[in-house]
Scaffold this active site. Structure first.
Site, PDB file in Angstrom:
ATOM      1  N   ASP A   1      12.579   8.545  -1.756  1.00 20.43           N
ATOM      2  CA  ASP A   1      11.153   8.522  -1.457  1.00 20.43           C
ATOM      3  C   ASP A   1      10.334   8.682  -2.732  1.00 20.43           C
ATOM      4  O   ASP A   1      10.697   9.452  -3.625  1.00 20.43           O
ATOM      5  CB  ASP A   1      10.823   9.653  -0.480  1.00 20.43           C
ATOM      6  CG  ASP A   1       9.372   9.650  -0.051  1.00 20.43           C
ATOM      7  OD1 ASP A   1       8.946   8.670   0.583  1.00 20.43           O
ATOM      8  OD2 ASP A   1       8.671  10.636  -0.366  1.00 20.43           O
TER       9      ASP A   1
ATOM     10  N   GLU B   1      11.928   3.841  -3.487  1.00 17.84           N
ATOM     11  CA  GLU B   1      10.609   3.357  -3.072  1.00 17.84           C
ATOM     12  C   GLU B   1       9.675   3.201  -4.281  1.00 17.84           C
ATOM     13  O   GLU B   1       9.318   4.179  -4.933  1.00 17.84           O
ATOM     14  CB  GLU B   1       9.978   4.328  -2.071  1.00 17.84           C
ATOM     15  CG  GLU B   1       8.621   3.843  -1.572  1.00 17.84           C
ATOM     16  CD  GLU B   1       7.826   4.920  -0.862  1.00 17.84           C
ATOM     17  OE1 GLU B   1       6.930   4.564  -0.083  1.00 17.84           O
ATOM     18  OE2 GLU B   1       8.088   6.129  -1.100  1.00 17.84           O
TER      19      GLU B   1
ATOM     20  N   GLY C   1       2.895  -4.332  -5.222  1.00 21.38           N
ATOM     21  CA  GLY C   1       3.068  -5.759  -5.001  1.00 21.38           C
ATOM     22  C   GLY C   1       3.012  -6.546  -6.288  1.00 21.38           C
ATOM     23  O   GLY C   1       2.968  -7.786  -6.269  1.00 21.38           O
TER      24      GLY C   1
END
Length: 533
Positions: free
Chosen positions: A228, A252, A256
């Site tokens: 995470d 993670e 983008g």
């Protein structure tokens, strides 16, 4: 009962080396992941209760164990579960830690989800089914309720094993999201819960974390990790942590931007073996909500140039952090196309619980609905679709193990279609998704990806066709439905499309879509040419 998560390091090391080889990146590439949030999947008694979405709903490890048939029935052979460590247990201004991300004691498992034996039993049952388990872990922070007066008054002594202020960065709030120092050294989310930011550049912190993860993996026979908030810890920590775990990890990195993500996975600086594929996520969502697939094609090309191994990225359209796909548009045809892309694309398919039931929740916590609201419906359209697609993918891997080791060829990426060919020529799999929705028109278009005279089956309709001299087939599109084609010979001995029909126009005057006779046809020809080289 107190866990031995920080003891037994020698036993962990002895058992670890042989076990890890079975759970490396190559092993995970052939898997298909179903993501579970434990509190929201199934209760011990299998019952259905109403609950507030920002409080505990009662899901447990035992509840998941009892419902493994539901997941395996869809064809998934890996399960990702939410964190297993004991959390802050207070009901804060932002709710209860039902999600598991507010770690407070790494030496104990979370009693809200069950006992150590419950967790071990779950994992044993998963492994008996030849499935992998991936566990979510939090390395960025430890958590404690606070009264929203900053700087937070934190009692560091309650954190285990990080029970001293020296293990943490001084308080500052993350405000500069493009500033690496700010996002790695400052604290996230300063409201209701203090997420005390761990000093992961400290040798002491690294040592405690690496000992802990070795023992966690060994004690519970974990096959993989999701890390995470990997973007929020210092770069050097990540490869040390992954190496110590000995198993594959998806870290993670929520961005983008190709350069931002691929810097974590490149030849000169390989910080993470894999990541959830946010590079695909954003343009894919946009394409299905009034946009074009052209941007998706561009991003994929950039990622293949910049990332070290896009085949180790996790493809998804939903997860526990993002609004549900159907929260933006409830059209079933669009949802089918999204599911088809996720499972048939390059990378490791990852489906978040409830996607197969067409859940519509928006932002957190609305996207964390209890699955029992669906009555675990195994006849739901998306459940059945996932079942078929996973069968097709597994069969393709069985036919050609290199299927998951080679990047696909993009055949078409235009306003309304994304088509790709995957696998070696003798075991070619081609799919097309469209954003035309269930109101889409009926039309024909040419799609490449096969060889001259290949007999082909469209597996979602079980309709057959034959490729022409250029390896093209005629795709009979309509009602916005996705299409997946495989060679007929590849289905022999399977239960996929045991009865077929001859493909053809669904309407007497099926019209060719705009661009199909020019740009789409040219793309198909080029795709075929690249396959034959």
């Amino acid at each position: 009962m107190r866990s031995s998560l920080l003891t037994g390091a020698i036993a962990a090391a002895l058992s670890f080396s042989g076990y890890a080889a079975a759970a490396d990146a190559e092993a995970w590439k052939s898997r298909s992941i179903y993501q579970v949030m434990i509190d929201r999947f199934a209760r011990d008694d299998g019952g259905s209760v109403d609950c507030k979405l920002y409080e505990f709903c009662g899901g447990t490890w035992k509840g998941l164990t009892n419902k493994l048939d539901y997941i395996q029935g869809m064809g998934f052979d890996a399960i990702q579960i939410s964190p297993v460590i004991k959390n802050e247990d207070k009901n804060t201004a932002v709710g209860e830690p039902y999600h598991g991300y507010w770690s407070q004691d790494l030496t104990q498992v979370n009693p809200k989800f069950g006992t150590e034996e419950d967790l071990k039993n779950l994992i044993d049952e998963i492994h008996k089914r030849d499935m992998f388990l991936m566990v979510d872990v939090v390395v960025n922070h430890m958590a404690q309720e606070f009264d929203n007066v900053v700087p937070p008054k934190v009692d560091y002594s309650v954190f285990k094993p990080f029970n001293d202020k020296k293990y943490f960065h001084p308080y500052c709030n993350v405000t500069e999201w493009e500033n690496a120092t700010n996002i790695q050294d400052c604290w996230l989310y300063p409201y209701g819960i203090a997420l005390a930011d761990l000093k992961t550049e400290s040798p002491d912190v690294v040592s405690l974390f690496t000992k802990w993860i070795k023992n966690l993996v060994s004690t519970y026979s974990i096959d993989g990790l999701r890390i995470d908030a990997a973007k929020h810890v210092n770069d050097e920590f990540l490869p040390q942590f992954v190496q110590a775990s000995g198993v594959f990890a998806l870290g993670e990195v929520l961005t983008g931007v190709t350069e931002d993500m691929c810097r974590y996975q490149n030849k000169s600086k390989n910080l993470l073996p894999g990541m959830p594929n946010y590079l695909d996520y954003y343009p894919l969502n946009a394409a299905f909500n009034g946009g074009s697939f052209e941007r998706l094609g561009e991003i994929r090309a950039q990622a293949q140039d910049s990332c070290n191994d896009t085949l180790a990225l996790g493809t998804f359209i939903e997860n526990h952090d993002m609004p549900r796909f159907a929260s933006q548009n409830q059209d079933m045809a669009l949802a089918k196309n999204a599911m088809t892309y996720v499972i048939m694309n390059d990378g490791i398919p990852t489906v978040y619980q409830g996607q197969e039931q067409h859940f519509t929740g928006g932002a957190t916590p609305e996207n964390r609905e209890p699955l029992w609201r669906s009555s675990y419906n195994t006849s739901a359209p998306l459940y059945v679709l996932a079942q078929t697609l996973n069968k097709v993918r597994k069969n393709a891997i069985k036919q050609s193990p290199t299927y998951v080791k080679q990047t696909s060829n993009v055949l078409i990426a235009d306003t309304n279609h994304f088509c790709q060919q995957k696998g070696p020529a003798e075991n070619s799999v081609v799919f097309c998704v469209t954003n035309k929705s269930s109101k889409g028109d009926s039309y024909q278009m040419s799609v490449g990806g096969f060889r001259d005279s290949d007999e082909v089956v469209e597996v979602l309709s079980c309709a057959t066709t034959t490729a022409d001299g250029l390896g093209q087939i005629t795709a009979y599109m309509g009602a916005g439905e996705p299409k997946v084609w495989v060679k007929k010979s590849a289905l022999e001995g399977t239960d996929i499309c045991t009865k077929t029909t001859v493909d053809g126009p669904k309407e007497e005057n099926g019209a060719v879509s705009k661009g199909a006779a020019t740009g789409v046809l040219m793309a198909a020809v080029l795709g075929t040419a690249s396959l034959l080289l």
